[in-house]
Design an enzyme around this catalytic site. Structure first.
Site, PDB file in Angstrom:
ATOM      1  N   ASN A  14      29.080  -2.580  14.483  1.00  0.00           N
ATOM      2  CA  ASN A  14      28.075  -3.218  13.637  1.00  0.00           C
ATOM      3  C   ASN A  14      28.395  -2.824  12.201  1.00  0.00           C
ATOM      4  OD1 ASN A  14      25.851  -4.107  12.263  1.00  0.00           O
ATOM      5  ND2 ASN A  14      24.372  -2.779  13.308  1.00  0.00           N
ATOM      6  N   LYS A  16      27.042  -3.860   9.538  1.00  0.00           N
ATOM      7  CA  LYS A  16      25.865  -3.890   8.652  1.00  0.00           C
ATOM      8  C   LYS A  16      26.220  -4.638   7.353  1.00  0.00           C
ATOM      9  CE  LYS A  16      24.195   0.118  11.098  1.00  0.00           C
ATOM     10  NZ  LYS A  16      23.427   1.343  11.134  1.00  0.00           N
ATOM     11  N   HIS A  99      17.800  -5.048  15.977  1.00  0.00           N
ATOM     12  CA  HIS A  99      18.288  -3.758  15.492  1.00  0.00           C
ATOM     13  C   HIS A  99      17.142  -3.030  14.781  1.00  0.00           C
ATOM     14  CE1 HIS A  99      20.484  -0.748  13.210  1.00  0.00           C
ATOM     15  NE2 HIS A  99      21.463  -0.905  14.079  1.00  0.00           N
ATOM     16  N   GLU A 101      17.009  -1.441  12.100  1.00  0.00           N
ATOM     17  CA  GLU A 101      16.907  -1.702  10.654  1.00  0.00           C
ATOM     18  C   GLU A 101      16.163  -3.012  10.404  1.00  0.00           C
ATOM     19  OE1 GLU A 101      21.077  -1.125   9.876  1.00  0.00           O
ATOM     20  OE2 GLU A 101      20.812   1.013  10.262  1.00  0.00           O
ATOM     21  N   GLU A 169      19.425   2.723  20.904  1.00  0.00           N
ATOM     22  CA  GLU A 169      19.765   3.324  19.614  1.00  0.00           C
ATOM     23  C   GLU A 169      18.569   4.135  19.108  1.00  0.00           C
ATOM     24  OE1 GLU A 169      23.281   1.079  17.656  1.00  0.00           O
ATOM     25  OE2 GLU A 169      21.413   0.368  16.817  1.00  0.00           O
ATOM     26  N   GLY A 175      23.007   6.658  11.570  1.00  0.00           N
ATOM     27  CA  GLY A 175      23.463   6.961  10.216  1.00  0.00           C
ATOM     28  C   GLY A 175      23.128   8.366   9.754  1.00  0.00           C
ATOM     29  N   SER A 214      25.390   7.403  15.484  1.00  0.00           N
ATOM     30  CA  SER A 214      26.360   8.442  15.122  1.00  0.00           C
ATOM     31  C   SER A 214      27.471   8.631  16.160  1.00  0.00           C
ATOM     32  CB  SER A 214      25.646   9.768  14.838  1.00  0.00           C
ATOM     33  OG  SER A 214      24.785   9.617  13.708  1.00  0.00           O
TER      34      SER A 214
END
Ligand code: 13P
Length: 252
Positions: A14, A16, A99, A101, A169, A175, A214
């Site tokens: 991904n 992003k 996702h 985010e 996730e 991150g 991560s």
């Protein structure tokens, strides 16, 4: 899709909101020689602006492509959005849905995510449905409840299918450099599979379930050694060809 396969191993990137054409070309020039012999499914989800360019340029190179998001409506006056049909037309075979985010920064609800998963499947795109708990939820002991709620609500309108991919996730691992321990990841994904089995029956055993948060060359092998983990959804470490190749080529 036949009924007798075990879950496919999928290593997905991904990207992003990173990379332009130059960086993407450098990435593939470096990646492709490094992953020539691998057997697992490799998927790269670039920003929408790059999807068509790289899906055209790198068709037949063994890597498949995915979009990072779609709208659930087939077409219409939705400035800035792209439809499932448009993503498929640009060369996507997968699409990331829900996702964290998007859930947190753009207020995507489980209901929207469920319609996105449907819209994807209607266009023969394989949805990568993301669910995961926040640190607050984990510390309050609510992880399994949150996963169950998000899974059931994100699939509320979806017919059983092994075309779907589910990515666990945990938000606190995205991150941050803090990877979930293999035991925690296995517990969560095993739980998700058991819940999916309640909903969809035996088909759940054949759905690919990924871990994301991560993932790095140093931790991929121990994550992949877990029986319920069928692959990884990789953010930061997928931006460099060398580290993404090392993840793809992890040693069992
Ligand atoms: P990182 O690998 O950078 O933690 O990101 C994970 C992720 O969000 C993949 O979708």
């Amino acid at each position: 899709m036949d009924d007798y396969h075990s879950p496919q191993t999928i290593i997905a990137a991904n990207w992003k909101m990173y990379k332009t054409r130059k960086g993407a070309a450098e990435f593939f020039d470096n990646l492709l020689p490094l992953v020539k012999d691998q057997e697992n499914l490799v998927v790269v989800c670039p920003p929408a602006t790059l999807l068509m360019t790289i899906a055209d340029k790198y068709a037949d190179c063994g890597v498949l492509f995915g979009a990072q998001n779609i709208h659930w409506v087939a077409e219409g006056a939705y400035t800035g959005e792209i439809s499932a049909e448009q993503a498929a037309d640009a060369g996507a075979q997968f699409v990331i849905c829900g996702h964290s985010e998007r859930r947190h920064y753009f207020d995507e609800s489980n209901e929207m995510v469920s319609h996105k998963v449907d819209a994807a499947l209607n266009q023969n795109l394989r949805p990568i449905l993301c669910i995961g708990e926040t640190l607050e939820e984990r510390e309050a002991g609510d992880t399994l409840e949150v996963l169950r709620e998000d899974l059931f609500a994100s699939l509320a309108t979806v017919e059983p299918t092994t075309d779907i991919v589910i990515a666990y996730e945990p938000v606190w691992a995205i991150g941050t450099g803090k990877v979930a321990s293999p035991a925690d990841a296995e517990e969560a994904i095993g739980f998700i599979r058991a819940q999916l089995r309640e909903l969809w029956g035996e088909l759940a055993c054949k759905v690919s379930m990924l871990y994301g948060g991560s993932v790095k060359p140093e931790n991929i092998a121990e994550l992949m050694a877990c029986p319920n983990i069928n692959g990884a959804l990789v953010g930061g470490a997928s931006l460099k060809a060398e580290s993404f190749a090392a993840i793809i080529n992890y040693k069992k």
